[in-house]
Design a protein around this motif. Structure first.
Motif, mmCIF file in Angstrom:
data_model
loop_
_atom_site.group_PDB
_atom_site.id
_atom_site.type_symbol
_atom_site.label_atom_id
_atom_site.label_comp_id
_atom_site.label_asym_id
_atom_site.label_seq_id
_atom_site.Cartn_x
_atom_site.Cartn_y
_atom_site.Cartn_z
ATOM 1 N N GLY B 75 0.822 -1.209 0.000
ATOM 2 C CA GLY B 75 0.000 0.000 0.000
ATOM 3 C C GLY B 75 0.854 1.256 0.000
ATOM 4 O O GLY B 75 0.591 2.207 -0.713
ATOM 5 N N ARG B 77 3.865 1.616 -1.135
ATOM 6 C CA ARG B 77 4.488 1.817 -2.445
ATOM 7 C C ARG B 77 3.512 2.460 -3.422
ATOM 8 O O ARG B 77 3.915 3.130 -4.363
ATOM 9 N N LEU B 78 2.239 2.220 -3.182
ATOM 10 C CA LEU B 78 1.229 2.810 -4.066
ATOM 11 C C LEU B 78 0.809 4.185 -3.577
ATOM 12 O O LEU B 78 -0.111 4.787 -4.102
ATOM 13 N N GLY B 79 1.467 4.693 -2.548
ATOM 14 C CA GLY B 79 1.213 6.056 -2.108
ATOM 15 C C GLY B 79 0.066 6.212 -1.128
ATOM 16 O O GLY B 79 -0.344 7.331 -0.852
ATOM 17 N N PHE B 80 -0.447 5.103 -0.598
ATOM 18 C CA PHE B 80 -1.493 5.229 0.409
ATOM 19 C C PHE B 80 -0.880 5.590 1.755
ATOM 20 O O PHE B 80 0.250 5.206 2.057
ATOM 21 N N LEU B 110 -14.589 -0.311 -0.941
ATOM 22 C CA LEU B 110 -13.890 -1.142 -1.925
ATOM 23 C C LEU B 110 -14.033 -0.540 -3.318
ATOM 24 O O LEU B 110 -13.080 -0.470 -4.089
ATOM 25 N N LYS B 113 -11.766 2.399 -3.621
ATOM 26 C CA LYS B 113 -10.367 1.971 -3.759
ATOM 27 C C LYS B 113 -10.118 1.471 -5.174
ATOM 28 O O LYS B 113 -9.082 1.734 -5.783
ATOM 29 N N ARG B 114 -11.089 0.748 -5.670
ATOM 30 C CA ARG B 114 -10.979 0.215 -7.023
ATOM 31 C C ARG B 114 -10.842 1.352 -8.034
ATOM 32 O O ARG B 114 -10.018 1.300 -8.948
ATOM 33 N N GLU B 116 -9.716 4.303 -7.382
ATOM 34 C CA GLU B 116 -8.376 4.866 -7.177
ATOM 35 C C GLU B 116 -7.355 4.085 -7.981
ATOM 36 O O GLU B 116 -6.490 4.655 -8.648
ATOM 37 N N MET B 117 -7.476 2.772 -7.911
ATOM 38 C CA MET B 117 -6.525 1.905 -8.617
ATOM 39 C C MET B 117 -6.592 2.164 -10.124
ATOM 40 O O MET B 117 -5.569 2.225 -10.801
ATOM 41 N N GLN B 118 -7.794 2.314 -10.618
ATOM 42 C CA GLN B 118 -7.961 2.602 -12.049
ATOM 43 C C GLN B 118 -7.264 3.908 -12.404
ATOM 44 O O GLN B 118 -6.567 4.005 -13.411
ATOM 45 N N ARG B 120 -4.821 5.324 -10.839
ATOM 46 C CA ARG B 120 -3.367 5.136 -10.761
ATOM 47 C C ARG B 120 -2.861 4.430 -12.007
ATOM 48 O O ARG B 120 -1.799 4.737 -12.528
ATOM 49 N N LEU B 121 -3.630 3.460 -12.457
ATOM 50 C CA LEU B 121 -3.254 2.754 -13.682
ATOM 51 C C LEU B 121 -3.126 3.730 -14.835
ATOM 52 O O LEU B 121 -2.172 3.682 -15.616
ATOM 53 N N ASP B 123 -2.571 6.906 -14.619
ATOM 54 C CA ASP B 123 -1.383 7.719 -14.361
ATOM 55 C C ASP B 123 -0.132 6.996 -14.850
ATOM 56 O O ASP B 123 0.740 7.594 -15.482
ATOM 57 N N ILE B 124 -0.061 5.732 -14.550
ATOM 58 C CA ILE B 124 1.110 4.950 -14.955
ATOM 59 C C ILE B 124 1.204 4.891 -16.479
ATOM 60 O O ILE B 124 2.271 5.058 -17.066
#
Lengths: 151, 151
Positions: B75, B77-80, B110, B113-114, B116-118, B120-121, B123-124
């Motif tokens: 978490g 590492r993912l900036g949380f 959830l 968070k999901r 957020e993950m999208q 971040r993806l 962003d990457i």
DNA sequence: CGCCATGTTTACGTTAACGTAAAGTGCTGA
DNA sequence: TCAGCACTTTACGTTAACGTAAACATGGCG
């Protein structure tokens, strides 16, 4: 918790003319655009991430600065420190007059960053997997509760 | 700059027996495993992210704690923030006895968070695109230099 | 037995990334 | 002319996430 992932939508043409594609921004405009405080923008300048023009004492931001700010904020969301972000930005700027050694060094750094990105991708994948598991456990418990209620 | 993305590989069977699949860890073992300091591990406990058993005064960590620590570091590492990570971990633990409202609330979190993950993806993806551009510019400059040298 | 590695608590220190407040500058419209 | 806004500098404050140091406990072992 609800951070703006994108630039805020500009409210059409307010007082500013903006002929076709605006050239400059004040610090206030930029701060509204990205929903950060002017303080943050000045701090990024102090840290060498921005270098706006100066009209007298006032800062004038161009497209280049806007792009840099965008990159900076994106980097932050990915957990990079301002120092790391600056490193890349400085490289980017020093490109044209870079000698061979400098360029080789940059390719190395790029390769490292790329590896970092891959690692982050894997982290995200695993994290999503965890989320899936929690959600499915969660739903199954809910189902149990429902069945108990109905039966 | 060179952080350990995975658990450090254990050096076979050193002094510890480890019959088949170890059950407990000391704080030192755990700190070596993940290459963090004991201080960090104790701090995470203080922040409610870990809750090791106590044999007398000494902490004893089980598989559950190891997994929690792994999730925590991922978490991070993912900036949380630790607070965000704790939120999820607490939910995960409070699952079995959660009432319907709690479970619904968890599904909401959830979902967030999901998302957020999208984000971040994305962003990457954009960041990788930038890296591509910089690299290609870099290589083209190098090529120019080569041509100049040879010609 | 004494020593040393590994553990513990307590508490103050440090760094990054801003927040916040005070005090001044400069244009602009009523 | 002057009130008000947006901008500026300077400087001290704050929070998260640990680092570091001191002072003490404890179990194994030569």
């Amino acid at each position: 918790m609800s951070k703006p992932r994108q630039e805020a939508t500009p409210s059409a043409s307010a007082t500013t003319p903006l002929r076709h594609h605006r050239r400059t921004y004040s610090i206030g405009e930029l701060s509204r655009l990205f929903e950060v405080t002017p303080r943050t923008i000045r701090f990024y300048e102090q840290e060498g991430l921005l270098a706006p023009e100066r009209r007298g004492q006032t800062r004038i931001y161009h497209e280049k600065d806007r792009v840099r700010l965008k990159l900076t904020l994106r980097g932050k969301r990915l957990g990079f420190t301002l120092a790391e972000i600056r490193e890349v930005i400085e490289l980017y700027d020093a490109m044209p007059d870079g000698n061979t050694r400098q360029l080789q060094r940059m390719l190395e750094i790029l390769s490292a960053k790329r590896a970092e990105m891959q690692a982050r991708l894997e982290d995200i994948r695993l994290m999503q997997q965890e989320l899936d598991e929690v959600e499915s456990r969660c739903r199954s418990v809910l189902e149990q509760l429902d069945r108990h209620d109905v039966t």
